[in-house]
Design a protein around this motif. Structure first.
Motif, PDB file in Angstrom:
ATOM      1  N   SER A 105     -16.318  -9.273  21.744  1.00 41.02           N
ATOM      2  CA  SER A 105     -15.177 -10.085  22.044  1.00 41.02           C
ATOM      3  C   SER A 105     -15.363 -11.446  21.944  1.00 41.02           C
ATOM      4  CB  SER A 105     -14.374  -9.493  23.556  1.00 41.02           C
ATOM      5  OG  SER A 105     -15.032  -9.861  24.462  1.00 41.02           O
ATOM      6  N   ALA A 106     -16.963 -11.895  22.285  1.00 42.64           N
ATOM      7  CA  ALA A 106     -17.140 -13.083  22.319  1.00 42.64           C
ATOM      8  C   ALA A 106     -17.175 -13.905  21.053  1.00 42.64           C
ATOM      9  CB  ALA A 106     -18.521 -13.314  22.950  1.00 42.64           C
ATOM     10  N   ASP A 107     -17.375 -12.940  20.120  1.00 41.97           N
ATOM     11  CA  ASP A 107     -17.207 -13.540  18.376  1.00 41.97           C
ATOM     12  C   ASP A 107     -15.855 -13.554  18.093  1.00 41.97           C
ATOM     13  OD1 ASP A 107     -20.085 -13.198  18.687  1.00 41.97           O
ATOM     14  OD2 ASP A 107     -19.954 -11.217  17.465  1.00 41.97           O
TER      15      ASP A 107
ATOM     16  N   ALA B 128     -13.328 -14.557  20.231  1.00 38.74           N
ATOM     17  CA  ALA B 128     -13.043 -15.680  20.829  1.00 38.74           C
ATOM     18  C   ALA B 128     -13.421 -16.994  20.308  1.00 38.74           C
ATOM     19  CB  ALA B 128     -13.559 -15.791  22.280  1.00 38.74           C
ATOM     20  N   ARG B 129     -14.888 -16.953  19.690  1.00 36.61           N
ATOM     21  CA  ARG B 129     -15.351 -18.033  19.015  1.00 36.61           C
ATOM     22  C   ARG B 129     -14.549 -18.350  17.515  1.00 36.61           C
ATOM     23  NH1 ARG B 129     -20.407 -16.090  16.920  1.00 36.61           N
ATOM     24  NH2 ARG B 129     -19.048 -15.472  15.289  1.00 36.61           N
TER      25      ARG B 129
ATOM     26  N   ARG C 171     -11.516 -17.402  16.856  1.00 34.49           N
ATOM     27  CA  ARG C 171     -10.015 -17.959  17.077  1.00 34.49           C
ATOM     28  C   ARG C 171     -10.249 -19.391  17.744  1.00 34.49           C
ATOM     29  NH1 ARG C 171      -8.136 -14.612  21.553  1.00 34.49           N
ATOM     30  NH2 ARG C 171      -6.129 -15.797  21.256  1.00 34.49           N
ATOM     31  N   LEU C 172     -11.266 -19.574  18.449  1.00 33.53           N
ATOM     32  CA  LEU C 172     -11.311 -21.353  18.860  1.00 33.53           C
ATOM     33  C   LEU C 172     -11.508 -21.902  17.717  1.00 33.53           C
ATOM     34  CD1 LEU C 172     -13.035 -21.019  22.247  1.00 33.53           C
ATOM     35  CD2 LEU C 172     -10.969 -22.112  21.803  1.00 33.53           C
ATOM     36  N   LYS C 173     -12.566 -21.658  16.857  1.00 35.45           N
ATOM     37  CA  LYS C 173     -12.756 -22.515  15.826  1.00 35.45           C
ATOM     38  C   LYS C 173     -11.451 -23.078  15.106  1.00 35.45           C
ATOM     39  CE  LYS C 173     -17.598 -21.966  15.143  1.00 35.45           C
ATOM     40  NZ  LYS C 173     -18.671 -21.033  14.260  1.00 35.45           N
TER      41      LYS C 173
ATOM     42  N   ILE D   2      -8.190 -22.654  15.893  1.00 29.90           N
ATOM     43  CA  ILE D   2      -6.932 -23.450  16.727  1.00 29.90           C
ATOM     44  C   ILE D   2      -7.617 -24.785  16.945  1.00 29.90           C
ATOM     45  CG2 ILE D   2      -7.721 -22.529  19.041  1.00 29.90           C
ATOM     46  CD1 ILE D   2      -4.105 -23.171  17.393  1.00 29.90           C
ATOM     47  N   VAL D   3      -8.702 -25.049  17.460  1.00 28.16           N
ATOM     48  CA  VAL D   3      -9.239 -26.404  17.730  1.00 28.16           C
ATOM     49  C   VAL D   3      -9.113 -27.124  16.464  1.00 28.16           C
ATOM     50  CG1 VAL D   3     -11.105 -27.668  18.511  1.00 28.16           C
ATOM     51  CG2 VAL D   3     -10.500 -25.733  20.024  1.00 28.16           C
TER      52      VAL D   3
ATOM     53  N   GLU E 145      -5.577 -27.903  15.823  1.00 27.91           N
ATOM     54  CA  GLU E 145      -5.021 -29.079  16.698  1.00 27.91           C
ATOM     55  C   GLU E 145      -5.553 -30.493  16.582  1.00 27.91           C
ATOM     56  OE1 GLU E 145      -3.382 -26.111  20.182  1.00 27.91           O
ATOM     57  OE2 GLU E 145      -5.439 -26.824  20.535  1.00 27.91           O
ATOM     58  N   ARG E 146      -6.912 -30.551  16.414  1.00 27.01           N
ATOM     59  CA  ARG E 146      -7.215 -31.928  15.820  1.00 27.01           C
ATOM     60  C   ARG E 146      -6.840 -32.430  14.813  1.00 27.01           C
ATOM     61  NH1 ARG E 146     -13.776 -30.592  16.502  1.00 27.01           N
ATOM     62  NH2 ARG E 146     -13.487 -30.070  18.743  1.00 27.01           N
TER      63      ARG E 146
ATOM     64  N   ARG F  47      -3.201 -33.852  15.734  1.00 25.65           N
ATOM     65  CA  ARG F  47      -3.721 -34.909  16.647  1.00 25.65           C
ATOM     66  C   ARG F  47      -3.782 -36.140  15.802  1.00 25.65           C
ATOM     67  NH1 ARG F  47      -7.105 -32.325  20.431  1.00 25.65           N
ATOM     68  NH2 ARG F  47      -8.937 -33.391  19.859  1.00 25.65           N
TER      69      ARG F  47
END
Lengths: 83, 269
Positions: free
Chosen positions: A15-17, A19-20, A22-24, A26-27, A30-31, A34
């Protein structure tokens, strides 16, 4: 029990993979939003309106991003058309 | 020159106040005269974490509005004479803070203190923006968890666009990443983001890693900054963090899972 967990771990995606990854996504999305110029949301609405004149698309199937690679900017429009 | 440091995160509950208490006490123990300010107007909590909740007479808003002098509102810590606390108001709302009012107080504090630690409220609204506006440096507190990492990136965006340093084109706010509630065993099982993952996503230099620890709740129960519990892993991790913040080169600790006994590995627990 830990002994049996060892077998299970190999089958499921860690699950940590997930999470990583998905975060990459979305972040960085969003950047870009912005740092995007103020006109981008309005332009995105206009592009969507033009597409909708011809095909029925879901608004979240249209993605408009402005990518800056230093020397120039690239406007990237991704549209998932329904089958 | 006093240094203004904001402790911020975007997300609530990740350990901003715990970190503010630990870092400010750590700096004071090192002999640096430090004041820690609670910017969470209306919801003050730094006082209870620092065990001075019964000594609050005047607060931050009283000073801004001229109802009390700064020295009347400052509370001197009973354990370390280099540390002072400026509590938040419990009865007002966030609109009671104005940029000019905050600036006047920070300027006065800068005459007396080496470090001014600003404990930010959660969120990215006015209160959080006020806490970071005048910052020279920022410690972004992040849990190894998707919503916290995402919110940290949002607050980094605000530091880079809406701080005084960003608005005036001065040198940018110096950013530090502090990962708290880190659990090496869950990382080993593939259940928790790794430190390199978080560093890569946020692209901020790592200042410290504080392990998930029972000593944090025990310390807050007693109103004791966790650095005063020198035996605890979290306390030591925070002390290392303070040393690194002051420029010392210290290796990160508590990153590896403790080796379990054969029986625990086979049968769990």
């Amino acid at each position: 029990m830990a002994f049996f967990d060892r077998f299970r771990d190999k089958e499921e995606a860690r699950s940590a993979d997930v999470a990583r990854d998905r975060l990459k996504v979305i972040v960085s999305h969003e950047r870009r939003q912005r740092n995007a110029p103020a006109y981008l949301p309005a332009m995105q609405r206009d592009i969507l309106a033009v597409i909708e004149k011809y095909v029925q698309v879901d608004p979240d199937q249209v993605q408009v991003d402005l990518n800056d690679d230093g020397s120039h900017s690239v406007l990237e429009v991704n549209v998932n058309l329904p089958k | 020159m006093a240094k203004i440091v904001v402790i911020t995160s975007g997300k609530g509950g990740v350990g901003k106040t715990t970190t503010s208490a630990a870092i400010s006490m750590g700096l004071a123990l090192k002999g640096h005269k430090t004041v820690v300010i609670d910017f969470d107007i209306g919801l003050r909590n730094l006082d209870i974490i620092m065990n001075c909740e019964r000594r609050v007479v005047f607060d931050f808003v009283n000073v801004i509005q001229g109802d009390a002098s700064l020295n009347q509102a400052l509370i001197k810590d009973k354990r370390c004479d280099q540390l002072y606390i400026l509590p938040a108001s419990q009865t007002r709302d966030k609109d009671a803070l104005t940029r000019d009012g905050v600036k006047t107080i920070l300027d006065q504090l800068a005459e007396q203190f080496e470090y001014i630690i600003c404990d930010s409220p959660a969120g990215i609204e006015q209160g959080a923006q006020m806490a970071l506006y005048y910052a020279d440096e920022a410690i972004v507190v992040t849990n190894p968890e998707v919503s916290s990492v995402r919110d940290s990136d949002r607050i980094l965006g605000i530091l880079q666009s809406k701080s005084l340093r960003a608005e005036t084109g001065a040198d940018p706010v110096k950013e530090h990443l502090l990962i708290t509630r880190f659990d090496p065993e869950r990382v080993a099982r593939g259940e928790m983001l790794t430190i390199p993952d978080i560093e890569e996503i946020l692209a901020v230099p790592l200042l410290g890693v504080v392990p998930e620890s029972q000593s944090v709740l025990n310390a807050s129960n007693k109103g004791m900054p966790v650095v005063l519990d020198e035996k605890s892993d979290a306390g030591q991790a925070y002390l290392d963090t303070v040393d690194r913040f002051l420029g010392e080169d210290k290796p990160h600790r508590f990153l590896e899972a403790q080796r379990k006994s054969f029986f625990k590995r086979v049968f769990g627990g």
